[in-house]
Design a protein around this motif. Structure first.
Motif, PDB file in Angstrom:
ATOM      1  N   ARG A 166     -50.586 -47.337  48.423  1.00 48.83           N
ATOM      2  CA  ARG A 166     -51.535 -46.565  48.902  1.00 48.83           C
ATOM      3  C   ARG A 166     -53.105 -46.927  48.234  1.00 48.83           C
ATOM      4  O   ARG A 166     -54.044 -47.071  48.933  1.00 48.83           O
ATOM      5  CB  ARG A 166     -51.411 -45.075  48.708  1.00 48.83           C
ATOM      6  N   VAL A 167     -52.912 -46.933  46.971  1.00 52.06           N
ATOM      7  CA  VAL A 167     -54.236 -47.307  46.082  1.00 52.06           C
ATOM      8  C   VAL A 167     -54.729 -48.508  46.526  1.00 52.06           C
ATOM      9  O   VAL A 167     -55.771 -49.035  46.389  1.00 52.06           O
ATOM     10  CB  VAL A 167     -53.884 -47.093  44.524  1.00 52.06           C
ATOM     11  N   LYS A 168     -53.585 -49.641  46.543  1.00 49.96           N
ATOM     12  CA  LYS A 168     -53.907 -51.106  46.989  1.00 49.96           C
ATOM     13  C   LYS A 168     -54.893 -50.958  48.030  1.00 49.96           C
ATOM     14  O   LYS A 168     -55.573 -51.930  48.130  1.00 49.96           O
ATOM     15  CB  LYS A 168     -52.654 -51.819  46.801  1.00 49.96           C
ATOM     16  N   ARG A 169     -54.551 -50.417  49.017  1.00 47.70           N
ATOM     17  CA  ARG A 169     -55.199 -50.304  50.525  1.00 47.70           C
ATOM     18  C   ARG A 169     -56.467 -49.566  50.328  1.00 47.70           C
ATOM     19  O   ARG A 169     -57.209 -49.260  51.505  1.00 47.70           O
ATOM     20  CB  ARG A 169     -54.122 -49.856  51.559  1.00 47.70           C
ATOM     21  N   ASN A 170     -56.732 -48.761  49.407  1.00 46.42           N
ATOM     22  CA  ASN A 170     -57.786 -48.052  49.103  1.00 46.42           C
ATOM     23  C   ASN A 170     -57.927 -46.750  50.195  1.00 46.42           C
ATOM     24  O   ASN A 170     -58.901 -46.403  50.828  1.00 46.42           O
ATOM     25  CB  ASN A 170     -59.149 -48.872  49.472  1.00 46.42           C
TER      26      ASN A 170
END
Length: 248
Positions: A166-170
């Protein structure tokens, strides 16, 4: 990954890899010698060589009435990988710009909500991936969740790196936690409400227009989920969530 697993990604079967490797060892050889070296029967070796010729991994020259074969340098495999990657990138572009929009136009637009049911860890993983994919492609790149304390340790069991993805995909998330606890995470806002005397109830509701997902645990901590695809329903849930969020 071993050589056969890697070359399988280039659509080469294990016996084709055996024949190619045998040729690399032999240098130049007849079909009989290749079959003996590779451990593949002669008839199958002949068919494999024809396929490898088409792929550009093998070449031949006549020697009397027979053909002798030799393997092309292994760098040719990298060329095949690059060509496949380019084809996939081209296919992805066409899917995004042409094919998927055309296929979506074929879908029935009855206005009725689409409801899908999932169960088990495998099903929950599909739902979690759907949340990420849908939120990532949305204009806001956000979604909202209600999450009870009782479900937290089971929710990401089939997808342990969910938060990292989730964080990687912002992608941002607002979470209303039912019951104390829950870990802080990047791109996440959390508020709490008291669970009263219902701390044992396991539930998770994700609102990610035009969908919403409801996950719960059945007997034996067996997870099940219902996903509703309806712009009207998801927007109504999102409105009620935002109203409660402002009051907390």
């Amino acid at each position: 990954m071993n050589i056969k697993q890697v070359l399988a990604q280039l659509d080469l079967e294990p016996r084709e890899v055996d024949v190619y490797c045998a040729l690399l060892t032999l240098g130049t050889a007849s079909i009989r010698d290749i079959a003996e070296k590779s451990g593949v029967n002669r008839g199958t070796t002949h068919e494999i060589l024809k396929h490898l010729l088409k792929r550009g991994l093998v070449s031949f020259y006549p020697k009397g009435k027979r053909r002798h074969f030799c393997a092309e340098p292994p760098d040719k495999l990298l060329e095949l990988a690059t060509e496949k990657q380019e084809r996939l990138q081209s296919a992805t572009r066409h899917l995004t710009t042409d094919i998927i929009p055309d296929l979506n136009r074929l879908r029935s637009e009855t206005g009725s909500p689409q409801v899908k049911y999932y169960e088990g860890d495998e099903g929950i993983e599909k739902v979690l991936k759907d949340i990420l994919n849908t939120a990532e492609n949305s204009e806001s790149k956000t979604y909202d969740v209600y999450s009870s304390k009782a479900i937290r340790k089971y929710l990401y069991r089939p997808f342990p790196n969910y938060t990292l993805q989730r964080v990687k995909r912002n992608i941002r998330v607002r979470a209303i936690a039912i019951g104390k606890g829950g870990e802080e995470a990047p791109l996440s806002e959390r508020k709490w409400i008291d669970d009263g005397n219902n701390g044992g109830q396991a539930s998770y509701v994700a609102i990610y227009p035009p969908k919403c997902a409801m996950i719960s645990l059945q007997e034996g901590n067996y997870p099940t989920a219902v996903v509703i695809e309806s712009a009207a329903i998801s927007q109504a849930l999102q409105l009620s969530f935002s109203t409660l969020w402002q009051l907390l």
